[in-house]
Scaffold this motif. Sequence first.
Motif, PDB file in Angstrom:
ATOM      1  N   ASP A 184       0.822  -1.207   0.000  1.00 41.69           N
ATOM      2  CA  ASP A 184       0.000   0.000   0.000  1.00 41.69           C
ATOM      3  C   ASP A 184       0.862   1.265   0.000  1.00 41.69           C
ATOM      4  N   VAL A 185       2.022   1.199   0.673  1.00 44.46           N
ATOM      5  CA  VAL A 185       2.929   2.345   0.693  1.00 44.46           C
ATOM      6  C   VAL A 185       3.569   2.539  -0.674  1.00 44.46           C
ATOM      7  N   LEU A 186       3.955   1.434  -1.312  1.00 48.77           N
ATOM      8  CA  LEU A 186       4.555   1.539  -2.654  1.00 48.77           C
ATOM      9  C   LEU A 186       3.565   2.145  -3.636  1.00 48.77           C
ATOM     10  N   ILE A 187       2.314   1.696  -3.577  1.00 48.17           N
ATOM     11  CA  ILE A 187       1.288   2.237  -4.485  1.00 48.17           C
ATOM     12  C   ILE A 187       1.104   3.737  -4.240  1.00 48.17           C
ATOM     13  N   LYS A 188       1.107   4.134  -2.983  1.00 52.32           N
ATOM     14  CA  LYS A 188       0.956   5.555  -2.662  1.00 52.32           C
ATOM     15  C   LYS A 188       2.141   6.366  -3.173  1.00 52.32           C
ATOM     16  N   ARG A 189       3.356   5.830  -2.994  1.00 48.62           N
ATOM     17  CA  ARG A 189       4.549   6.550  -3.448  1.00 48.62           C
ATOM     18  C   ARG A 189       4.556   6.710  -4.965  1.00 48.62           C
ATOM     19  N   TYR A 190       4.180   5.667  -5.674  1.00 45.66           N
ATOM     20  CA  TYR A 190       4.138   5.778  -7.135  1.00 45.66           C
ATOM     21  C   TYR A 190       3.049   6.744  -7.582  1.00 45.66           C
ATOM     22  N   SER A 191       1.947   6.766  -6.858  1.00 38.13           N
ATOM     23  CA  SER A 191       0.866   7.689  -7.201  1.00 38.13           C
ATOM     24  C   SER A 191       1.291   9.132  -6.980  1.00 38.13           C
ATOM     25  N   GLU A 192       2.019   9.392  -5.887  1.00 34.86           N
ATOM     26  CA  GLU A 192       2.430  10.758  -5.566  1.00 34.86           C
ATOM     27  C   GLU A 192       3.510  11.271  -6.511  1.00 34.86           C
ATOM     28  N   THR A 193       4.433  10.399  -6.900  1.00 33.39           N
ATOM     29  CA  THR A 193       5.555  10.831  -7.752  1.00 33.39           C
ATOM     30  C   THR A 193       5.253  10.705  -9.237  1.00 33.39           C
ATOM     31  N   ARG A 226       5.827   8.294 -11.028  1.00 32.52           N
ATOM     32  CA  ARG A 226       6.859   7.501 -11.697  1.00 32.52           C
ATOM     33  C   ARG A 226       6.263   6.186 -12.167  1.00 32.52           C
ATOM     34  N   ARG A 227       6.904   5.572 -13.162  1.00 32.15           N
ATOM     35  CA  ARG A 227       6.444   4.279 -13.658  1.00 32.15           C
ATOM     36  C   ARG A 227       7.260   3.178 -13.006  1.00 32.15           C
ATOM     37  N   HIS A 228       6.583   2.112 -12.648  1.00 40.28           N
ATOM     38  CA  HIS A 228       7.274   0.947 -12.102  1.00 40.28           C
ATOM     39  C   HIS A 228       8.117   0.318 -13.203  1.00 40.28           C
ATOM     40  N   PRO A 229       9.324  -0.194 -12.878  1.00 35.62           N
ATOM     41  CA  PRO A 229      10.182  -0.785 -13.923  1.00 35.62           C
ATOM     42  C   PRO A 229       9.522  -1.914 -14.712  1.00 35.62           C
ATOM     43  N   LEU A 230       8.564  -2.614 -14.114  1.00 30.87           N
ATOM     44  CA  LEU A 230       7.910  -3.721 -14.804  1.00 30.87           C
ATOM     45  C   LEU A 230       6.608  -3.318 -15.486  1.00 30.87           C
ATOM     46  N   SER A 231       6.229  -2.062 -15.384  1.00 29.62           N
ATOM     47  CA  SER A 231       4.964  -1.625 -15.988  1.00 29.62           C
ATOM     48  C   SER A 231       5.044  -1.596 -17.504  1.00 29.62           C
ATOM     49  N   THR A 232       6.271  -1.616 -18.048  1.00 25.59           N
ATOM     50  CA  THR A 232       6.417  -1.635 -19.503  1.00 25.59           C
ATOM     51  C   THR A 232       5.926  -2.946 -20.107  1.00 25.59           C
ATOM     52  N   GLU A 233       5.733  -3.959 -19.262  1.00 17.41           N
ATOM     53  CA  GLU A 233       5.254  -5.248 -19.745  1.00 17.41           C
ATOM     54  C   GLU A 233       3.724  -5.312 -19.776  1.00 17.41           C
ATOM     55  N   GLY A 234       3.073  -4.161 -19.598  1.00 20.87           N
ATOM     56  CA  GLY A 234       1.624  -4.114 -19.680  1.00 20.87           C
ATOM     57  C   GLY A 234       0.911  -4.517 -18.409  1.00 20.87           C
ATOM     58  N   LEU A 235       1.645  -4.565 -17.292  1.00 24.46           N
ATOM     59  CA  LEU A 235       1.045  -4.965 -16.026  1.00 24.46           C
ATOM     60  C   LEU A 235       0.482  -3.760 -15.294  1.00 24.46           C
ATOM     61  N   SER A 236      -0.548  -3.988 -14.493  1.00 24.05           N
ATOM     62  CA  SER A 236      -1.011  -2.944 -13.586  1.00 24.05           C
ATOM     63  C   SER A 236       0.040  -2.751 -12.510  1.00 24.05           C
ATOM     64  N   LEU A 237      -0.032  -1.640 -11.774  1.00 24.55           N
ATOM     65  CA  LEU A 237       0.961  -1.384 -10.738  1.00 24.55           C
ATOM     66  C   LEU A 237       0.941  -2.476  -9.676  1.00 24.55           C
ATOM     67  N   GLN A 238      -0.237  -2.898  -9.274  1.00 24.82           N
ATOM     68  CA  GLN A 238      -0.338  -3.930  -8.242  1.00 24.82           C
ATOM     69  C   GLN A 238       0.255  -5.252  -8.725  1.00 24.82           C
ATOM     70  N   ALA A 278       3.658  -7.344  -7.368  1.00 22.17           N
ATOM     71  CA  ALA A 278       3.600  -8.762  -7.022  1.00 22.17           C
ATOM     72  C   ALA A 278       4.663  -9.551  -7.780  1.00 22.17           C
ATOM     73  N   LEU A 279       4.834  -9.254  -9.062  1.00 18.94           N
ATOM     74  CA  LEU A 279       5.856  -9.943  -9.859  1.00 18.94           C
ATOM     75  C   LEU A 279       7.250  -9.599  -9.357  1.00 18.94           C
ATOM     76  N   GLU A 280       7.448  -8.343  -8.984  1.00 17.94           N
ATOM     77  CA  GLU A 280       8.755  -7.922  -8.478  1.00 17.94           C
ATOM     78  C   GLU A 280       9.120  -8.708  -7.216  1.00 17.94           C
ATOM     79  N   ARG A 281       8.171  -8.874  -6.309  1.00 18.21           N
ATOM     80  CA  ARG A 281       8.431  -9.643  -5.088  1.00 18.21           C
ATOM     81  C   ARG A 281       8.869 -11.067  -5.431  1.00 18.21           C
ATOM     82  N   LYS A 282       8.225 -11.652  -6.412  1.00 21.13           N
ATOM     83  CA  LYS A 282       8.559 -13.014  -6.824  1.00 21.13           C
ATOM     84  C   LYS A 282       9.973 -13.079  -7.405  1.00 21.13           C
ATOM     85  N   LEU A 283      10.318 -12.101  -8.250  1.00 21.46           N
ATOM     86  CA  LEU A 283      11.631 -12.113  -8.890  1.00 21.46           C
ATOM     87  C   LEU A 283      12.761 -11.870  -7.886  1.00 21.46           C
ATOM     88  N   LEU A 284      12.480 -11.080  -6.848  1.00 21.43           N
ATOM     89  CA  LEU A 284      13.508 -10.751  -5.866  1.00 21.43           C
ATOM     90  C   LEU A 284      13.581 -11.741  -4.708  1.00 21.43           C
TER      91      LEU A 284
END
Length: 289
Positions: free
Chosen positions: A100-109, A111-123, A127-133
């Motif tokens: 929820d904090v990450l979503i708020k930070r991206y909304s305020e700034t 900025r685009r999430h690094p994985l959003s270029t793959e056509g994914l929603s922010l949420q 979730a994919l980032e957590r899996k990859l890391l």
Amino acid sequence: MAHGSDTRLIVLSGMSGGGKTVALRALEDLEFYCVDNLPAALMPQLVAAISEGRGPHTRIAVGVDVRNRSADLERMPGVLSHLAGEGVKIDLVFLDTRDDVLIKRYSETRRRHPLSTEGLSLQDAIALERKLLRPLSAIADRVIDSSDLNVHQLRRLIATEFGLAGGEMTVLFESFAFKRGLPADADFVFDARCLPNPHWDPKLRPLSGKDAPVREYLESQPLVGQFLADIERMLDTWLPRFESEDRSYVTVSIGCTGGRHRSVYLAERLAERFRSSHRQVLTFHRELE
């Protein structure tokens, strides 16, 4: 090839928007050689090259995040194990943050999430980032939850909680704007609003106190030099007293109206001056970062 026993490598990873860049800048201020987004295969070569060039007391920090390919992230644990076997002291620090904090930070700034270029929603991207890391978070030496930390608090945490200060007191010079309130953790506060203001020069207004034209303008003003000298004399007198009380961290905050020109210039100048007597000196410009 074995490395010297004093070679230290800090690997910073974590969720995008969790503060990795802030932490890496704090380490850079502490004279770590910092590289961001380095492929795992190149890490041994970097450590060898920097160790050879910097002598026995080598400190390196590397940022690793989801911009690295998934195969590269999976290879990282093996690379770190190899370096540890070569005598490198390694700390893997993972910066975690609630969704929820990450979503708020991206909304305020905006900025685009690094994985959003793959056509994914922010949420879904989070979730994919957590899996990859997961391969890195699972073996992290330290996990920092930055959900409730501001930039200033995270920098302080990196400098004091992870053995980076080496027993010496760390001094942070921070610039800020009075119109946005006083820094919560300041030990000293100096008001630079009485000094000539570059803001009123249209050519200087869009610049900051880090830019040469602003520095030249302020250095030409006798009052600025006197103000700076007075602060230096006070700190020369009282910083040793803080050190004698076993303080690990002191924050010196300099404010002006907008937090872009006078306060930034003074914080940078003071940091330059006190790096000659204190090995651990940080700068932070609240209104620029």
